[in-house]
Design a protein around this motif. Structure first.
Motif, PDB file in Angstrom:
ATOM      1  N   SER A   1       2.838  13.289 -29.908  1.00 44.51           N
ATOM      2  CA  SER A   1       3.231  12.784 -31.227  1.00 44.51           C
ATOM      3  C   SER A   1       3.901  13.866 -32.073  1.00 44.51           C
ATOM      4  N   LEU A   2       3.640  15.122 -31.749  1.00 40.90           N
ATOM      5  CA  LEU A   2       4.233  16.222 -32.509  1.00 40.90           C
ATOM      6  C   LEU A   2       5.608  16.618 -31.962  1.00 40.90           C
ATOM      7  N   HIS A   3       5.763  16.555 -30.627  1.00 42.28           N
ATOM      8  CA  HIS A   3       7.076  16.846 -30.027  1.00 42.28           C
ATOM      9  C   HIS A   3       7.054  16.330 -28.594  1.00 42.28           C
ATOM     10  N   TRP A   4       8.123  15.667 -28.196  1.00 36.36           N
ATOM     11  CA  TRP A   4       8.142  15.057 -26.865  1.00 36.36           C
ATOM     12  C   TRP A   4       8.052  16.098 -25.746  1.00 36.36           C
ATOM     13  N   LEU A   5       8.564  17.296 -25.985  1.00 37.85           N
ATOM     14  CA  LEU A   5       8.477  18.332 -24.957  1.00 37.85           C
ATOM     15  C   LEU A   5       7.027  18.764 -24.713  1.00 37.85           C
ATOM     16  N   LEU A   6       6.211  18.739 -25.772  1.00 35.19           N
ATOM     17  CA  LEU A   6       4.799  19.085 -25.607  1.00 35.19           C
ATOM     18  C   LEU A   6       4.087  18.045 -24.741  1.00 35.19           C
ATOM     19  N   GLY A   7       4.440  16.766 -24.951  1.00 39.67           N
ATOM     20  CA  GLY A   7       3.843  15.705 -24.152  1.00 39.67           C
ATOM     21  C   GLY A   7       4.233  15.782 -22.683  1.00 39.67           C
ATOM     22  N   TRP A   8       5.515  16.044 -22.406  1.00 35.64           N
ATOM     23  CA  TRP A   8       5.972  16.152 -21.023  1.00 35.64           C
ATOM     24  C   TRP A   8       5.369  17.377 -20.327  1.00 35.64           C
ATOM     25  N   ALA A   9       5.197  18.447 -21.075  1.00 32.72           N
ATOM     26  CA  ALA A   9       4.574  19.641 -20.488  1.00 32.72           C
ATOM     27  C   ALA A   9       3.135  19.359 -20.080  1.00 32.72           C
ATOM     28  N   ALA A  10       2.426  18.582 -20.913  1.00 30.77           N
ATOM     29  CA  ALA A  10       1.044  18.223 -20.594  1.00 30.77           C
ATOM     30  C   ALA A  10       0.977  17.377 -19.318  1.00 30.77           C
ATOM     31  N   LEU A  11       1.871  16.394 -19.220  1.00 33.35           N
ATOM     32  CA  LEU A  11       1.903  15.557 -18.026  1.00 33.35           C
ATOM     33  C   LEU A  11       2.240  16.381 -16.780  1.00 33.35           C
ATOM     34  N   GLY A  12       3.211  17.262 -16.910  1.00 33.79           N
ATOM     35  CA  GLY A  12       3.597  18.099 -15.775  1.00 33.79           C
ATOM     36  C   GLY A  12       2.473  18.998 -15.309  1.00 33.79           C
ATOM     37  N   LEU A  13       1.679  19.504 -16.252  1.00 35.96           N
ATOM     38  CA  LEU A  13       0.561  20.374 -15.883  1.00 35.96           C
ATOM     39  C   LEU A  13      -0.467  19.621 -15.047  1.00 35.96           C
ATOM     40  N   VAL A  14      -0.829  18.414 -15.482  1.00 35.96           N
ATOM     41  CA  VAL A  14      -1.832  17.632 -14.747  1.00 35.96           C
ATOM     42  C   VAL A  14      -1.348  17.297 -13.338  1.00 35.96           C
ATOM     43  N   VAL A  15      -0.096  16.866 -13.224  1.00 34.54           N
ATOM     44  CA  VAL A  15       0.439  16.473 -11.917  1.00 34.54           C
ATOM     45  C   VAL A  15       0.455  17.658 -10.950  1.00 34.54           C
ATOM     46  N   THR A  16       0.934  18.799 -11.401  1.00 36.65           N
ATOM     47  CA  THR A  16       1.020  19.963 -10.514  1.00 36.65           C
ATOM     48  C   THR A  16      -0.369  20.507 -10.161  1.00 36.65           C
ATOM     49  N   MET A  17      -1.328  20.430 -11.087  1.00 37.80           N
ATOM     50  CA  MET A  17      -2.688  20.870 -10.785  1.00 37.80           C
ATOM     51  C   MET A  17      -3.331  19.995  -9.714  1.00 37.80           C
ATOM     52  N   MET A  18      -3.140  18.693  -9.817  1.00 33.46           N
ATOM     53  CA  MET A  18      -3.705  17.794  -8.817  1.00 33.46           C
ATOM     54  C   MET A  18      -3.047  18.019  -7.452  1.00 33.46           C
ATOM     55  N   LEU A  19      -1.772  18.344  -7.470  1.00 32.03           N
ATOM     56  CA  LEU A  19      -1.082  18.646  -6.220  1.00 32.03           C
ATOM     57  C   LEU A  19      -1.667  19.895  -5.570  1.00 32.03           C
ATOM     58  N   VAL A  20      -1.923  20.907  -6.378  1.00 28.48           N
ATOM     59  CA  VAL A  20      -2.526  22.138  -5.857  1.00 28.48           C
ATOM     60  C   VAL A  20      -3.886  21.839  -5.240  1.00 28.48           C
ATOM     61  N   TYR A  21      -4.709  21.039  -5.919  1.00 26.09           N
ATOM     62  CA  TYR A  21      -6.031  20.723  -5.371  1.00 26.09           C
ATOM     63  C   TYR A  21      -5.924  19.943  -4.064  1.00 26.09           C
ATOM     64  N   SER A  22      -4.985  18.997  -4.007  1.00 26.81           N
ATOM     65  CA  SER A  22      -4.860  18.172  -2.805  1.00 26.81           C
ATOM     66  C   SER A  22      -4.581  19.014  -1.563  1.00 26.81           C
ATOM     67  N   LEU A  23      -3.918  20.154  -1.745  1.00 31.45           N
ATOM     68  CA  LEU A  23      -3.621  21.022  -0.605  1.00 31.45           C
ATOM     69  C   LEU A  23      -4.885  21.654  -0.015  1.00 31.45           C
ATOM     70  N   GLY A  24      -5.924  21.794  -0.832  1.00 29.09           N
ATOM     71  CA  GLY A  24      -7.161  22.415  -0.348  1.00 29.09           C
ATOM     72  C   GLY A  24      -8.288  21.443  -0.068  1.00 29.09           C
ATOM     73  N   HIS A  25      -8.057  20.138  -0.305  1.00 29.59           N
ATOM     74  CA  HIS A  25      -9.138  19.151  -0.171  1.00 29.59           C
ATOM     75  C   HIS A  25      -9.771  19.158   1.219  1.00 29.59           C
ATOM     76  N   ARG A  26      -8.954  19.130   2.263  1.00 31.54           N
ATOM     77  CA  ARG A  26      -9.463  19.066   3.626  1.00 31.54           C
ATOM     78  C   ARG A  26     -10.304  20.298   3.962  1.00 31.54           C
ATOM     79  N   TYR A  27      -9.877  21.462   3.467  1.00 31.64           N
ATOM     80  CA  TYR A  27     -10.631  22.693   3.705  1.00 31.64           C
ATOM     81  C   TYR A  27     -11.989  22.639   3.016  1.00 31.64           C
ATOM     82  N   PHE A  28     -12.028  22.152   1.773  1.00 37.06           N
ATOM     83  CA  PHE A  28     -13.285  22.058   1.047  1.00 37.06           C
ATOM     84  C   PHE A  28     -14.273  21.165   1.797  1.00 37.06           C
ATOM     85  N   TYR A  29     -13.792  20.036   2.301  1.00 36.19           N
ATOM     86  CA  TYR A  29     -14.683  19.112   3.010  1.00 36.19           C
ATOM     87  C   TYR A  29     -15.231  19.762   4.282  1.00 36.19           C
TER      88      TYR A  29
END
Length: 304
Positions: free
Chosen positions: A141-169
Motif C-alpha cells: 500500500s505504500l509502494h508497489w515495488l515494496l510489495g513485489w519485493a516481498a512476494l519475490g522474497l517468499v518465492v525464492t526462499m521456498m525455492l531454496v528450501y525445496s532444494l534441500g527437502h529430500r535431504y532433510f527427510y
C-alpha cells in the motif's frame, strides 16, 4: 476424547478439534494485534510530533489487550496439549507393544515431537503467516515495488528450501533409525563384549554423523535465505528514502514491517523443515508392527 486411525499430525487436530480450535482462535487474535503494532507505533509517533495523544492511547489499549491474550493463550495451551500428549502416549504404547523396548522408548519420544510441533512450532508458523500477510499488505500500500519485493522474497526462499527437502527427510530417517538401536545396545547381554569391540562407540559416531549432516544442511539453507533477506532489506531502505513527503512515523513503519516480514518469512522454511521431520516420524509410528519386528531383529543382530 480418543485417537482413532493412523497417528498423524492431522489426526491429532481432527480428534482434538475442540481444544485445538480454541488455541488457534486465541493465536489468531494475538497475532492480528501483534501485526498491527508497527503501524500503531508509527501513528503514535506522528501523533505525538503533532502534539496529539489519541494514537498513543490507542497503542496502549491494544498492547494491554495483547498482553491478556498472550498470557491466557499460553496458560490454556499447556493444559490442552498436555491432555493430548497423554492420549497420544497411551495410543503409541498400545500400537507398538510388540516391538522391542528400545524402539518403543524412542518412538514415545518421537511421538511427543508431534505435540511439540502443535504447541510451539505451529503457532510460530501461524504467527509468521499472519505477519507476512499483514506486512505485505502494508508495504504494497505504500509502494508497489515494496510489495513485489516481498512476494519475490517468499518465492525464492521456498525455492531454496525445496532444494534441500529430500535431504532433510533422508537424514532424519537415518538419525531416527540409529536412535532406536541405542537402548538395545545398552541392555543386551552382549553389551560388555560389544562395547569392547566398539559397537556402542560406532553407534555414537553414527548419531553424530547424521546430526552433523542435518546441521550442515540447515546452515546452508539458512545462509542462502539470509542472503536473500539482506537484499530485501537494502532494497526497501533504498525505496523508502526516495519516497516524497515521507514522515518519521511512516519511515519507521516501512523499516519495521520490512524487517518483520523478513523474520516471518525466515520462519516458514524452518517450519517446513520440522514438518518434513514429522512426516518421517508419522510414517515410522504407523509402520506394520509384525513386519517391522522381524526387520528390527535382523538389524539389531547386525549392529553388534
Amino acid at each position: 476424547m480418543k485417537l482413532k486411525g493412523k497417528l498423524t499430525l492431522w489426526r491429532l487436530v481432527v480428534d482434538f478439534k475442540g481444544p485445538v480450535s480454541i488455541t488457534w482462535l486465541l493465536l489468531l487474535l494475538e497475532n492480528a494485534l501483534m501485526a498491527l503494532m508497527p503501524l500503531l507505533i508509527g501513528l503514535a509517533i506522528d501523533g505525538l510530533l503533532d502534539k496529539q495523544t489519541q494514537a498513543l492511547f490507542l497503542l496502549g489499549g491494544a498492547m494491554t489487550v495483547l498482553t491478556v491474550l498472550a498470557v491466557g493463550r499460553r496458560m490454556y495451551d499447556t493444559r490442552a496439549y498436555g491432555a493430548i500428549k497423554l492420549e497420544l502416549g497411551k495410543k503409541v504404547e498400545q500400537r507398538l507393544h510388540g516391538l522391542p523396548v528400545s524402539v518403543r522408548n524412542t518412538r514415545q519420544g518421537l511421538a511427543n515431537e508431534l505435540i511439540a510441533f502443535l504447541e510451539v512450532q505451529l503457532p510460530e508458523i501461524f504467527s509468521a503467516s499472519i505477519q507476512i500477510l499483514a506486512s505485505a499488505i502494508v508495504l504494497a500500500s505504500l509502494h508497489w515495488l515494496l510489495g513485489w519485493a516481498a512476494l519475490g522474497l517468499v518465492v525464492t526462499m521456498m525455492l531454496v528450501y525445496s532444494l534441500g527437502h529430500r535431504y532433510f527427510y533422508d537424514y532424519n530417517r537415518c538419525l531416527n533409525s540409529q536412535m532406536e538401536r541405542q537402548v538395545a545396545l545398552l541392555s543386551s547381554d552382549k553389551h560388555v563384549q560389544a562395547r569392547q569391540h566398539g559397537a556402542f562407540h560406532r553407534h555414537l559416531h553414527r548419531l553424530k554423523d547424521w546430526q552433523v549432516k542435518l546441521s550442515d544442511m540447515e546452515a546452508w539453507v539458512y545462509g542462502a535465505i539470509f542472503g536473500l533477506i539482506t537484499l530485501f532489506i537494502c532494497h526497501n531502505l533504498w525505496i523508502s528514502v526516495s519516497l516524497e513527503s515521507i514522515s518519521a512515523g511512516m519511515l519507521f513503519t516501512i523499516i519495521t514491517y520490512s524487517w518483520e516480514f523478513a523474520e516471518a518469512a525466515l520462519a516458514l522454511p524452518m517450519g517446513l523443515q520440522s514438518w518434513t521431520r514429522l512426516s518421517e516420524i508419522s510414517t515410522r509410528l504407523n509402520q506394520d508392527v509384525d513386519g517391522e519386528s522381524l526387520s528390527l531383529g535382523l538389524a539389531s543382530r547386525n549392529s553388534f
